[in-house]
Design an enzyme around this catalytic site. Sequence first.
Site, PDB file in Angstrom:
ATOM      1  N   SER A  96       0.827  -1.202   0.000  1.00  0.00           N
ATOM      2  CA  SER A  96       0.000   0.000   0.000  1.00  0.00           C
ATOM      3  C   SER A  96       0.862   1.253   0.000  1.00  0.00           C
ATOM      4  CB  SER A  96      -0.934   0.051   1.208  1.00  0.00           C
ATOM      5  OG  SER A  96      -1.683   1.255   1.173  1.00  0.00           O
ATOM      6  N   LYS A 142      -4.195  -6.822   3.450  1.00  0.00           N
ATOM      7  CA  LYS A 142      -4.247  -5.680   2.519  1.00  0.00           C
ATOM      8  C   LYS A 142      -5.696  -5.366   2.132  1.00  0.00           C
ATOM      9  CE  LYS A 142      -3.205  -2.433  -0.399  1.00  0.00           C
ATOM     10  NZ  LYS A 142      -3.497  -2.496  -1.758  1.00  0.00           N
ATOM     11  N   HIS A 179      -7.267  -3.565   4.938  1.00  0.00           N
ATOM     12  CA  HIS A 179      -6.703  -2.213   4.919  1.00  0.00           C
ATOM     13  C   HIS A 179      -7.517  -1.336   3.974  1.00  0.00           C
ATOM     14  CE1 HIS A 179      -4.396   0.863   2.766  1.00  0.00           C
ATOM     15  NE2 HIS A 179      -3.725   1.070   3.879  1.00  0.00           N
ATOM     16  N   ASN A 180      -7.776  -1.834   2.783  1.00  0.00           N
ATOM     17  CA  ASN A 180      -8.519  -1.033   1.811  1.00  0.00           C
ATOM     18  C   ASN A 180      -9.965  -0.814   2.240  1.00  0.00           C
ATOM     19  OD1 ASN A 180      -6.095  -1.438   0.460  1.00  0.00           O
ATOM     20  ND2 ASN A 180      -7.069  -1.537  -1.543  1.00  0.00           N
ATOM     21  N   GLU A 219      -9.883   1.875   4.652  1.00  0.00           N
ATOM     22  CA  GLU A 219      -9.633   3.106   3.885  1.00  0.00           C
ATOM     23  C   GLU A 219     -10.956   3.661   3.328  1.00  0.00           C
ATOM     24  OE1 GLU A 219      -6.528   2.626   0.815  1.00  0.00           O
ATOM     25  OE2 GLU A 219      -7.932   3.525  -0.599  1.00  0.00           O
TER      26      GLU A 219
HETATM   27  P1  NBP Z   1      -1.398  -2.315 -13.935  1.00  0.00           P
HETATM   28  O1  NBP Z   1      -2.306  -2.929 -12.965  1.00  0.00           O
HETATM   29  O2  NBP Z   1      -1.915  -1.258 -14.833  1.00  0.00           O
HETATM   30  O3  NBP Z   1      -0.749  -3.492 -14.835  1.00  0.00           O
HETATM   31  C1  NBP Z   1       0.103  -3.197 -15.896  1.00  0.00           C
HETATM   32  C2  NBP Z   1       1.225  -4.200 -15.965  1.00  0.00           C
HETATM   33  O4  NBP Z   1       0.710  -5.534 -16.130  1.00  0.00           O
HETATM   34  C3  NBP Z   1       2.124  -3.950 -17.149  1.00  0.00           C
HETATM   35  O5  NBP Z   1       3.436  -4.209 -16.774  1.00  0.00           O
HETATM   36  C4  NBP Z   1       1.609  -4.961 -18.155  1.00  0.00           C
HETATM   37  O6  NBP Z   1       2.553  -5.290 -19.141  1.00  0.00           O
HETATM   38  C5  NBP Z   1       1.352  -6.121 -17.263  1.00  0.00           C
HETATM   39  N1  NBP Z   1       0.544  -7.189 -17.858  1.00  0.00           N
HETATM   40  C6  NBP Z   1      -0.769  -7.228 -18.178  1.00  0.00           C
HETATM   41 BR1  NBP Z   1      -1.908  -5.827 -18.004  1.00  0.00          BR
HETATM   42  N2  NBP Z   1      -1.164  -8.388 -18.691  1.00  0.00           N
HETATM   43  C7  NBP Z   1      -0.069  -9.153 -18.711  1.00  0.00           C
HETATM   44  C8  NBP Z   1       0.178 -10.471 -19.129  1.00  0.00           C
HETATM   45  N3  NBP Z   1      -0.802 -11.242 -19.597  1.00  0.00           N
HETATM   46  N4  NBP Z   1       1.434 -10.949 -19.045  1.00  0.00           N
HETATM   47  C9  NBP Z   1       2.420 -10.183 -18.573  1.00  0.00           C
HETATM   48  N5  NBP Z   1       2.258  -8.919 -18.139  1.00  0.00           N
HETATM   49  C10 NBP Z   1       1.026  -8.400 -18.216  1.00  0.00           C
HETATM   50  O7  NBP Z   1      -0.090  -1.769 -13.203  1.00  0.00           O
HETATM   51  P2  NBP Z   1       0.080  -0.956 -11.819  1.00  0.00           P
HETATM   52  O8  NBP Z   1      -0.917   0.128 -11.678  1.00  0.00           O
HETATM   53  O9  NBP Z   1       1.516  -0.647 -11.743  1.00  0.00           O
HETATM   54  O10 NBP Z   1      -0.259  -2.036 -10.694  1.00  0.00           O
HETATM   55  C11 NBP Z   1       0.437  -3.266 -10.587  1.00  0.00           C
HETATM   56  C12 NBP Z   1      -0.206  -4.096  -9.498  1.00  0.00           C
HETATM   57  O11 NBP Z   1      -0.074  -3.406  -8.253  1.00  0.00           O
HETATM   58  C13 NBP Z   1      -1.699  -4.330  -9.694  1.00  0.00           C
HETATM   59  O12 NBP Z   1      -2.038  -5.613  -9.259  1.00  0.00           O
HETATM   60  C14 NBP Z   1      -2.336  -3.305  -8.796  1.00  0.00           C
HETATM   61  O13 NBP Z   1      -3.625  -3.693  -8.360  1.00  0.00           O
HETATM   62  C15 NBP Z   1      -1.347  -3.258  -7.651  1.00  0.00           C
HETATM   63  N6  NBP Z   1      -1.343  -2.012  -6.886  1.00  0.00           N
HETATM   64  C16 NBP Z   1      -1.464  -0.809  -7.490  1.00  0.00           C
HETATM   65  C17 NBP Z   1      -1.437   0.362  -6.744  1.00  0.00           C
HETATM   66  C18 NBP Z   1      -1.538   1.689  -7.408  1.00  0.00           C
HETATM   67  O14 NBP Z   1      -1.602   2.698  -6.685  1.00  0.00           O
HETATM   68  N7  NBP Z   1      -1.565   1.770  -8.719  1.00  0.00           N
HETATM   69  C19 NBP Z   1      -1.265   0.287  -5.373  1.00  0.00           C
HETATM   70  C20 NBP Z   1      -1.115  -0.937  -4.774  1.00  0.00           C
HETATM   71  C21 NBP Z   1      -1.160  -2.081  -5.540  1.00  0.00           C
HETATM   72  P3  NBP Z   1       2.632  -4.432 -20.509  1.00  0.00           P
HETATM   73  O15 NBP Z   1       3.464  -3.250 -20.213  1.00  0.00           O
HETATM   74  O16 NBP Z   1       3.291  -5.388 -21.458  1.00  0.00           O
HETATM   75  O17 NBP Z   1       1.220  -4.111 -20.897  1.00  0.00           O
END
Ligand code: NBP
Length: 477
Positions: free
Chosen positions: A128, A183, A186-187, A190
């Site tokens: 988080s 987690k 936590h959400n 939140e």
């Molecule tokens: P996203 O959730 O937007 O995911 C994008 C990533 O997933 C890219 O690297 C993409 O690769 C890859 N991907 C996908 Br989509 N399908 C795929 C597949 N079939 N094989 C391999 N790679 C694949 O990214 P994020 O916002 O950075 O979040 C990442 C994780 O962290 C998520 O689970 C999210 O819930 C969690 N999270 C996010 C936050 C936040 O604030 N954003 C906070 C806490 C946790 P590509 O570049 O090739 O498309």
Amino acid sequence: TSAQIGVTGLAVMGRNLARNFARNGYSVAVHNRTVARTKALVEEFGDEGDFVAAETAEEFVAALERPRRLVVMVKAGRPTDAVIEEFAPLLEPGDMIIDGGNAHFADTRRRERELRERGIHFVGTGISGGEEGALHGPSIMPGGSKESYASLGPMLEKISAKAEDGAPCVTHCGPDGAGHFVKMVHNGIEYADMQLIGEAYQLLRDVAGYSPAQIADIFRTWNTGRLDSYLIEITAEVLSHVDAATGKPFVDVVVDQAEQKGTGRWTVQIALDLGVPVSGIAEAVFARSLSGHASLRAASRDLAGPKPSPLGESEAAAFADRVEQALYASKIVSYTQGFHEIAAGSEEYGWDIDLGAVASIWRGGCIIRAAFLDRIRAAYDARADLPSLLSDETFAREIAEAQDDWREVLVTATRQGVPTPGFSAALAYYDALRAERLPAALTQGQRDFFGAHTYRRVDRDGTFHTLWGGDRTEVTA
Ligand code: NBP
């Protein structure tokens, strides 16, 4: 050179997490399905530390020292399974796959079981703090085996947020899905915090008659007291922001329909399955859902009811103080409910989660970080088997002191027609717990009447049924 840790999935979260590892002196292998992202990371931030760019899964795995530590930061759900299927055949017994995405804990349990059969540690890890947290120090909630934590823990401790006393905001939550469960809750908390803050805002606006800028100042003041928290701090920032295009308060130009990604909803769904009353979190989820029903709201606008009439200046300040009491008391209740859910999940799945440690790692890095969590930690430290946060003397006393104002705020809100589902649900929970007798006795009578569902008696052991359709004598069931 062999990298100490690898990160695959280099969108905002993965990229920043990889940089965080590198900035802390670890050599980091980086990989992404779309190679351009990997290249961009190394080009832009390569000088921050020791990165090893890998174009293929084979190169990535080969770049890692053994046992391998492979962090997966891809979109939760099918992409996570796809990545596991791609990498698992390349790994060896003892290697670790760390899933830092927002996975459902049931998926984590399944993945952990499947990979354990192949000798691979699967470490479902809640993270988080959003993208800033990933870079500068998130709150980290790992599950998985003790063995994997022994190897990973020191690295996670290094990159995590630190609480004010310097303690790293990471703890081994428990086996398999424990980290993602923590987690999830936590959400959920939140969501509840945000809903309660929203209700306080609306009361200060519609009943006290303050402007968004004035309310921002009130929140700034509250942020110096017991409500000191990240969410109160950013609330003041959002409320004082002025829209450049119109010159109006930003909050007045945003469509009032709240969205959600699902972890709050999961918290409530799982609570229903576990039979844990998380009414405050549920009201927060429902409030977002209600806000999104635009046509239903439009069709209901002419329904009868009072319109709020703002108080005079002299009364407004006193009312604001009462709202602070109501907000604080309701907050205690929603944390009570959230911790109850963690305790119930821990019991159900045999996780043995240390509730004090959970409170401790939420003190920094995460969205609900707050001074308040230090007091929750202290409550569990004083008594690990605390039946409920409300059984803690300090919290009980604070609610006792707040309750007159809390009730007064709800009377005013009700009379003026301002919806306060979060404040109200919290007070109803509190009063229901205090009640000597609940109408549940009547419910049991009704159930026995129409369905012969039986009941227990206050004065004798056993299970009973009344012959409602006959002479109404009581029989032992
Ligand atoms: P996203 O959730 O937007 O995911 C994008 C990533 O997933 C890219 O690297 C993409 O690769 C890859 N991907 C996908 Br989509 N399908 C795929 C597949 N079939 N094989 C391999 N790679 C694949 O990214 P994020 O916002 O950075 O979040 C990442 C994780 O962290 C998520 O689970 C999210 O819930 C969690 N999270 C996010 C936050 C936040 O604030 N954003 C906070 C806490 C946790 P590509 O570049 O090739 O498309």
